[in-house]
Design a protein around this motif. Structure first.
Motif, PDB file in Angstrom:
ATOM      1  N   UNK A  64       0.865  -1.164  -0.124  1.00 61.01           N
ATOM      2  CA  UNK A  64      -0.060   0.025  -0.032  1.00 61.01           C
ATOM      3  C   UNK A  64       0.678   1.532   0.060  1.00 61.01           C
ATOM      4  N   UNK A  65       2.430   1.087   0.922  1.00 62.13           N
ATOM      5  CA  UNK A  65       2.802   2.333   0.985  1.00 62.13           C
ATOM      6  C   UNK A  65       3.272   3.242  -0.355  1.00 62.13           C
ATOM      7  N   UNK A  88      -7.040   0.940  -1.113  1.00 61.65           N
ATOM      8  CA  UNK A  88      -8.383   0.692  -0.382  1.00 61.65           C
ATOM      9  C   UNK A  88      -7.859  -1.505  -0.718  1.00 61.65           C
ATOM     10  N   UNK A  95      -6.236  -8.218   4.539  1.00 61.29           N
ATOM     11  CA  UNK A  95      -7.376  -8.513   6.210  1.00 61.29           C
ATOM     12  C   UNK A  95      -7.824  -9.732   5.473  1.00 61.29           C
ATOM     13  N   UNK A 300       5.412   0.803   8.654  1.00 59.49           N
ATOM     14  CA  UNK A 300       4.298   0.210   9.286  1.00 59.49           C
ATOM     15  C   UNK A 300       4.559   0.139  10.704  1.00 59.49           C
ATOM     16  N   UNK A 303       2.796   2.467  12.095  1.00 58.60           N
ATOM     17  CA  UNK A 303       1.573   3.363  12.070  1.00 58.60           C
ATOM     18  C   UNK A 303       0.820   2.475  13.007  1.00 58.60           C
ATOM     19  N   UNK A 307      -1.221   3.218  16.204  1.00 55.93           N
ATOM     20  CA  UNK A 307      -2.487   3.088  16.860  1.00 55.93           C
ATOM     21  C   UNK A 307      -2.975   2.410  18.011  1.00 55.93           C
ATOM     22  N   UNK A 311      -6.895   1.274  19.840  1.00 55.06           N
ATOM     23  CA  UNK A 311      -7.099  -0.343  19.492  1.00 55.06           C
ATOM     24  C   UNK A 311      -7.519  -0.536  21.459  1.00 55.06           C
TER      25      UNK A 311
ATOM     26  N   UNK B  41     -17.495  -1.976   5.539  1.00 54.10           N
ATOM     27  CA  UNK B  41     -16.059  -1.347   4.824  1.00 54.10           C
ATOM     28  C   UNK B  41     -15.581  -2.532   4.075  1.00 54.10           C
TER      29      UNK B  41
ATOM     30  N   UNK C  42      -2.954   3.563   4.493  1.00 52.56           N
ATOM     31  CA  UNK C  42      -1.744   3.046   4.392  1.00 52.56           C
ATOM     32  C   UNK C  42      -0.805   3.228   6.469  1.00 52.56           C
ATOM     33  N   UNK C  43      -1.136   3.896   7.151  1.00 55.05           N
ATOM     34  CA  UNK C  43      -1.468   3.896   7.407  1.00 55.05           C
ATOM     35  C   UNK C  43      -2.670   4.570   9.109  1.00 55.05           C
ATOM     36  N   UNK C  44      -3.301   3.671   8.724  1.00 51.81           N
ATOM     37  CA  UNK C  44      -4.135   4.295  10.216  1.00 51.81           C
ATOM     38  C   UNK C  44      -4.099   2.883  11.229  1.00 51.81           C
ATOM     39  N   UNK C  45      -4.928   2.897  12.466  1.00 48.15           N
ATOM     40  CA  UNK C  45      -4.098   1.691  13.765  1.00 48.15           C
ATOM     41  C   UNK C  45      -4.536   0.579  13.456  1.00 48.15           C
ATOM     42  N   UNK C  46      -5.467   0.370  12.767  1.00 46.04           N
ATOM     43  CA  UNK C  46      -5.399  -0.841  12.038  1.00 46.04           C
ATOM     44  C   UNK C  46      -6.676  -1.461  10.971  1.00 46.04           C
ATOM     45  N   UNK C  47      -5.937  -2.482  10.096  1.00 49.76           N
ATOM     46  CA  UNK C  47      -6.038  -2.533   9.161  1.00 49.76           C
ATOM     47  C   UNK C  47      -8.301  -2.236   8.819  1.00 49.76           C
ATOM     48  N   UNK C  48      -8.659  -2.678   9.289  1.00 54.30           N
ATOM     49  CA  UNK C  48     -10.158  -2.115   9.313  1.00 54.30           C
ATOM     50  C   UNK C  48     -10.948  -0.648   8.646  1.00 54.30           C
ATOM     51  N   UNK C  49     -10.179  -0.148  10.454  1.00 53.77           N
ATOM     52  CA  UNK C  49     -10.025   1.427  10.459  1.00 53.77           C
ATOM     53  C   UNK C  49      -9.203   2.209   9.215  1.00 53.77           C
ATOM     54  N   UNK C  50      -8.218   1.221   8.335  1.00 52.37           N
ATOM     55  CA  UNK C  50      -7.578   1.494   6.794  1.00 52.37           C
ATOM     56  C   UNK C  50      -8.397   1.606   6.029  1.00 52.37           C
ATOM     57  N   UNK C  51      -9.415   0.730   6.031  1.00 52.84           N
ATOM     58  CA  UNK C  51     -10.530   0.108   5.046  1.00 52.84           C
ATOM     59  C   UNK C  51     -12.360   1.325   5.503  1.00 52.84           C
ATOM     60  N   UNK C  52     -12.428   1.407   6.061  1.00 55.80           N
ATOM     61  CA  UNK C  52     -13.252   2.706   6.805  1.00 55.80           C
ATOM     62  C   UNK C  52     -12.852   3.900   6.698  1.00 55.80           C
TER      63      UNK C  52
END
Lengths: 327, 95, 257
Positions: A64-65, A88, A95, A300, A303, A307, A311, B41, C42-52
């Motif tokens: 992605x980067x 995306x 995922x 990575x 991030x 984050x 979480x 999403x 590409x920099x969100x706290x977790x993958x799911x949030x990246x998608x959102x």
């Protein structure tokens, strides 16, 4: 690439197991049956799959980067939306793949930790920088083109969750290569500056794209077993040849030249001959010495670490909510 | 706590009215509400569905593959459960 | 063709200019926020949030494109205007900050945008009504998602509550601008083309209060309003955002992409 063992020093996993169970398993795989999470499987199969699927997932996420680098600078609103949707998709693919690997009993968190500690590998291609907009075209055209070649056969891989994830990935990726080639067409038909960008991008991405398929077959550990287990369906060299045969005419159509003077049609083999790949370069990049490898890992890790409080907060909120509900 | 990943949820999508919800994959989420949002999403970005279910993965109870024999094979010889088992003359209609 | 008296021509022209101005405001709001959120990719706290977040950004870039398309050539407007000609509110150009500041900005904006689009879907101008009606469902989701996150961060850990409060505090002074009515807007409101935001200011404040209460957060103390975005007087942040966004079309003005 995704099916290539990038850890050169990895020892084949051998564990003494019940020969009857092993024979039954091998027979099922040979009969093209799917193996599902709760089925018995040899430990080596499980471990090889976790390594392969997580390596694939890491490649999507790190991947992605380089493209994400250009979302804010895409030259039109249409290109911006397309690129964002594409990157995306890559998050989505990472995922799906992590989830597929998790069915084998390794958590996503463990896999991410392995990536961040340098223990796990990802595709070498993402350790090269995206310098101009043409790189976005070249990545879509070449890198996604190479990826599709690797991924399409994996839709019939023996492990059910992996195969199903790949079906979804392949369906979604079908537009990725086309959007890249469309960018290249616009550049190749554009101003002198745009043509220069396009040719320069091809020059820089061509060889790394060929390296994506991994070391030559005679130097590729575990290939035979992985092929038998249907977690690898074609050899590195077969796929690489296919890629060159498809891509050279596409470069011709663009009026761009592939940076390899030895590329020549070979009537006898019905494919192109091409020059020797610089395997020293490949193994250096595998070792983590690629031009922007450190930037990729730094991004990575940041991030993930930045984050952590998010979480934690959501988990803490849910914990409190449950406590209140129970009270 | 130290930034651990969230629990896993299984995602089921109803592709259109009249169809069953079908398992499509999983997401990580801290709670049910966000699990639904993450599922939306992630798995319905291309008009894949009209309805979503999410279930904590830990709540799925699965049959043991080792029991596949006793669980599913006894159905094999119950051919009288299928309409083709019965011999009805062709001249008889609507049956 | 019958000619209109000079004074009516003036009025027609004025309305048309105001229409273009308003569509730019709506388009700029959405596009600038979409651009900002896409920085997270590409920099969100977790993958799911990246998608959102990418979904939010894609919706907003789409809305921006549609509204700018009503104002003229959307790409020309997006890539060839300098700061003084941008008409977005100051809230959307604020930097992402940490995830809490991004969420604070999103909740404050999406809640407003949703209330606005709901009303604009009944605009007397069919073009505006069409774009707003298409966007309203997207924005309803943004608003809910943002509120969900404000609640989780506000009532999460000590650290997240502190960050959420700081994020809100950063954005708070830009709220009054959302309800500002100037001459341009007043003329359009009169014709039923635009919505008077003051109509839903109380509803907006109540909704923000509701979310903050659920998030166990206090509203920041009132701050002196910072205005000017609608007239092209922005924060220093916008110039940098534009420098990045517009770099290619500006550097290669003859190129098509």
């Amino acid at each position: 690439m995704y099916t290539t063992e990038l850890n050169k020093n990895v020892k084949p996993i051998e564990v003494a197991e019940d020969p009857e169970l092993v024979a039954a398993f091998e027979a099922r795989v040979a009969a093209d049956e799917f193996i599902e999470p709760k089925d018995w499987m040899p430990d080596a199969y499980r471990k090889t799959l976790v390594r392969q699927i997580s390596q694939h997932a890491h490649s999507e996420i790190v991947g992605m980067l380089p493209e994400g680098n250009w979302i804010t600078r895409a030259p039109s609103l249409r290109r911006k939306a397309i690129l964002l949707a594409k990157v995306q998709d890559e998050a989505g693919h990472g995922l799906y793949l992590y989830c597929a690997a998790e069915t084998l009993g390794t958590s996503r968190e463990e896999m991410i930790e392995a990536l961040h500690s340098g223990k796990a590998k990802y595709s070498t291609i993402f350790n090269y920088p995206t310098l101009t907009w043409a790189d976005i075209g070249a990545i879509g055209w070449l890198v996604d083109g190479a990826a599709i070649m690797n991924q399409v056969p994996l839709q019939r891989t023996s492990y059910g969750p992996y195969a199903r994830a790949m079906v979804r990935v392949c369906k979604e990726e079908s537009f990725h290569q086309r959007q890249g080639y469309e960018i290249m067409i616009a550049l190749a038909n554009g101003t002198a500056e745009q043509k220069r960008m396009a040719q320069d991008a091809l020059n820089r991405w061509w060889w790394p794209s060929l390296m994506m398929f991994g070391p030559p077959d005679d130097n590729s550990p575990n290939t035979e077993r992985s092929m038998r287990w249907r977690i690898k369906r074609e050899t590195n060299d077969e796929l690489r040849q296919k890629f060159v045969d498809i891509t050279v005419p596409q470069a011709d159509f663009l009026g761009l030249s592939v940076p390899d003077p030895e590329v020549q049609w070979n009537e006898a083999k019905g494919g192109y001959d091409f020059g020797e790949i610089d395997w020293e370069e490949f193994y250096a990049v595998v070792r983590g010495e690629g031009p922007v490898a450190r930037e990729r890992m730094k991004a990575r890790i940041e991030a993930w670490e930045d984050g952590a409080w998010v979480r934690d907060a959501a988990a803490a909120h849910e914990f409190k909510r449950r406590q209140r509900a129970a009270a | 706590m130290s930034g651990h990943d969230w629990p896993l949820w299984e995602v089921f999508v109803r592709a259109k009215g009249g169809l069953n919800h079908r398992h499509v994959g999983s997401v990580h989420a801290p709670d049910a509400e966000l699990a639904l949002r993450h599922a939306r999403d992630t798995y319905t970005r291309r008009l894949e569905g009209v309805s979503l279910w999410v279930v904590p993965s830990s709540s799925i109870v699965a049959s043991d593959p080792a029991d596949a024999g006793p669980l599913f094979e006894p159905a094999e010889d119950k051919i009288y459960r299928h309409p083709t088992f019965y011999d009805i003359p062709d001249v008889v209609k609507h049956i | 063709m019958p000619t209109l008296p000079a004074s009516e021509v003036d009025v027609e022209e004025k309305v048309e200019l105001a229409f273009v101005d308003y569509c730019q405001r709506l388009g700029d709001d959405a596009l600038i926020l979409g651009q900002r959120i896409s920085e997270w990719c590409g920099h969100a706290p977790v993958l799911e949030v990246d998608l959102s977040l990418a979904n939010l950004a894609l919706d907003l870039i789409g809305q921006g494109t549609n509204f700018l398309g009503l104002a003229g050539d959307a790409n020309k407007l997006a890539f060839h205007r300098d700061v003084l000609d941008w008409k977005n509110c100051l809230l959307v150009e604020q930097p992402n900050g940490d995830f809490a500041q991004t969420i604070a900005r999103q909740m404050l904006f999406s809640t407003w945008q949703h209330m606005l689009y709901q009303r604009l879907a009944n605009s007397s101008d069919a073009r505006i009504a069409g774009v707003a009606a298409k966007g309203v469902k997207e924005v309803a989701y943004h608003r809910e998602l943002a509120a969900d996150w404000v609640i989780r961060l506000g009532d999460g850990t000590e650290e997240s509550a502190r960050r959420m409060a700081q994020g809100l505090d950063w954005c708070w002074r830009f709220i009054p601008e959302l309800f500002e009515v100037d001459e341009v807007l007043a003329g359009l409101i009169e014709r039923g083309i635009a919505t008077d935001p003051r109509e839903f200011e109380a509803e907006y404040r109540a909704e923000i209060d509701r979310v903050l209460t659920e998030a166990k957060l206090d509203a920041p103390a009132e701050q002196r309003p910072i205005l000017g975005g609608r007239r092209g007087h922005h924060s220093e942040h916008l110039g940098h955002l534009l420098a990045v966004m517009q770099f290619l079309p500006r550097t290669y003005p003859d190129a098509t992409w």
